[in-house]
Design a protein around this motif. Structure first.
Motif, PDB file in Angstrom:
ATOM      1  N   ASP A  85       0.834  -1.213   0.000  1.00 60.10           N
ATOM      2  CA  ASP A  85       0.000   0.000   0.000  1.00 60.10           C
ATOM      3  C   ASP A  85       0.864   1.257   0.000  1.00 60.10           C
ATOM      4  O   ASP A  85       0.552   2.234  -0.672  1.00 60.10           O
ATOM      5  CB  ASP A  85      -0.904   0.047   1.230  1.00 60.10           C
ATOM      6  N   SER A  86       1.930   1.232   0.769  1.00 58.28           N
ATOM      7  CA  SER A  86       2.769   2.411   0.944  1.00 58.28           C
ATOM      8  C   SER A  86       3.625   2.728  -0.265  1.00 58.28           C
ATOM      9  O   SER A  86       4.197   3.817  -0.344  1.00 58.28           O
ATOM     10  CB  SER A  86       3.673   2.223   2.165  1.00 58.28           C
ATOM     11  N   SER A  88       2.793   3.563  -3.086  1.00 59.81           N
ATOM     12  CA  SER A  88       2.243   4.644  -3.896  1.00 59.81           C
ATOM     13  C   SER A  88       2.933   5.984  -3.599  1.00 59.81           C
ATOM     14  O   SER A  88       2.939   6.880  -4.436  1.00 59.81           O
ATOM     15  CB  SER A  88       0.733   4.767  -3.682  1.00 59.81           C
ATOM     16  N   SER A  89       3.519   6.114  -2.410  1.00 62.64           N
ATOM     17  CA  SER A  89       4.194   7.360  -2.061  1.00 62.64           C
ATOM     18  C   SER A  89       5.658   7.371  -2.505  1.00 62.64           C
ATOM     19  O   SER A  89       6.378   8.322  -2.239  1.00 62.64           O
ATOM     20  CB  SER A  89       4.107   7.611  -0.554  1.00 62.64           C
ATOM     21  N   SER A  91       8.588   6.806  -5.669  1.00 62.76           N
ATOM     22  CA  SER A  91       8.789   6.719  -7.110  1.00 62.76           C
ATOM     23  C   SER A  91       9.299   5.307  -7.376  1.00 62.76           C
ATOM     24  O   SER A  91      10.381   4.942  -6.945  1.00 62.76           O
ATOM     25  CB  SER A  91       9.802   7.766  -7.569  1.00 62.76           C
ATOM     26  N   CYS A  92       8.478   4.515  -8.035  1.00 63.41           N
ATOM     27  CA  CYS A  92       8.803   3.104  -8.216  1.00 63.41           C
ATOM     28  C   CYS A  92       9.913   2.912  -9.234  1.00 63.41           C
ATOM     29  O   CYS A  92      10.003   3.628 -10.219  1.00 63.41           O
ATOM     30  CB  CYS A  92       7.571   2.310  -8.636  1.00 63.41           C
ATOM     31  N   LYS A 126      -2.462  -6.537  -5.403  1.00 66.92           N
ATOM     32  CA  LYS A 126      -1.523  -5.419  -5.481  1.00 66.92           C
ATOM     33  C   LYS A 126      -0.263  -5.832  -6.240  1.00 66.92           C
ATOM     34  O   LYS A 126       0.254  -5.074  -7.058  1.00 66.92           O
ATOM     35  CB  LYS A 126      -1.170  -4.918  -4.092  1.00 66.92           C
ATOM     36  N   SER A 129      -1.168  -5.927  -9.864  1.00 67.41           N
ATOM     37  CA  SER A 129      -1.311  -4.588 -10.463  1.00 67.41           C
ATOM     38  C   SER A 129       0.036  -3.906 -10.642  1.00 67.41           C
ATOM     39  O   SER A 129       0.215  -3.117 -11.560  1.00 67.41           O
ATOM     40  CB  SER A 129      -2.249  -3.718  -9.636  1.00 67.41           C
ATOM     41  N   LEU A 130       0.998  -4.206  -9.786  1.00 67.13           N
ATOM     42  CA  LEU A 130       2.333  -3.629  -9.937  1.00 67.13           C
ATOM     43  C   LEU A 130       3.096  -4.266 -11.094  1.00 67.13           C
ATOM     44  O   LEU A 130       4.019  -3.674 -11.630  1.00 67.13           O
ATOM     45  CB  LEU A 130       3.148  -3.811  -8.650  1.00 67.13           C
ATOM     46  N   SER A 136       6.569  -2.536 -16.163  1.00 68.34           N
ATOM     47  CA  SER A 136       6.183  -2.459 -14.756  1.00 68.34           C
ATOM     48  C   SER A 136       7.258  -3.112 -13.901  1.00 68.34           C
ATOM     49  O   SER A 136       8.048  -3.911 -14.380  1.00 68.34           O
ATOM     50  CB  SER A 136       4.838  -3.145 -14.534  1.00 68.34           C
TER      51      SER A 136
END
Length: 156
Positions: A85-86, A88-89, A91-92, A126, A129-130, A136
């Motif tokens: 969840d975290s 998202s904050s 930069s992947c 999750k 989706s990643l 990706s």
């Protein structure tokens, strides 16, 4: 799940086990996102999850209290779910590594076709989706006693 590395702690000498874990962790690309997770329970049945996320230029520590009498296994899964969840904050990057000392959590998630619990399904969704879009990030799970585990221990 793309890659799952599981090491049996019972058959490997602790010194070698630590060295092996450090070698694998040191081989993680510098630009990869590392998500270290831990679940715990104390003698009073207080449970919690800790997450430590790091990139080459960002760091995040999360501690959360879980419902009383929650199992350590469930706390480990909650930590992995919170860690995803975290992201998202952050930069992947091209790779996300989930580092956990919970072999049972990894085995549970590896049997994805049998996962029916909400937390496990959330993690798998999750992770999917990643990884679903072109270019990706790859999500890798590694079971180890991470040297920075003290950063993701939860205090109740």
């Amino acid at each position: 799940m793309k890659n799952i590395i599981i090491i049996n702690k019972k058959t490997i000498h602790p010194t070698y086990l630590r060295q092996l874990a450090l070698e694998i962790i040191n081989d993680i690309p510098v630009d990869a996102v590392k998500v270290c997770t831990d679940g715990s329970r104390n003698d009073s049945d207080c449970t919690g999850s800790g997450i430590y996320i790091t990139t080459h230029n960002q760091e995040l520590k999360i501690q959360r209290r879980n419902p009383d009498f929650c199992s350590v296994f469930r706390s480990e899964l909650i930590a992995i779910d919170e860690g995803l969840d975290s992201l998202s904050s952050f930069s992947c990057s091209d790779e996300i590594w989930i580092l956990t000392d919970s072999r049972s959590s990894i085995q549970h998630l590896a049997n994805w076709h049998r996962v029916r619990d909400n937390t496990g399904m959330n993690i798998l969704n999750k992770q999917k989706s990643l990884s679903i879009l072109p270019d990706s990030p790859a999500v890798d799970f590694f079971s180890c006693q991470h040297p920075r585990k003290r950063d993701c221990r939860c205090t109740c």
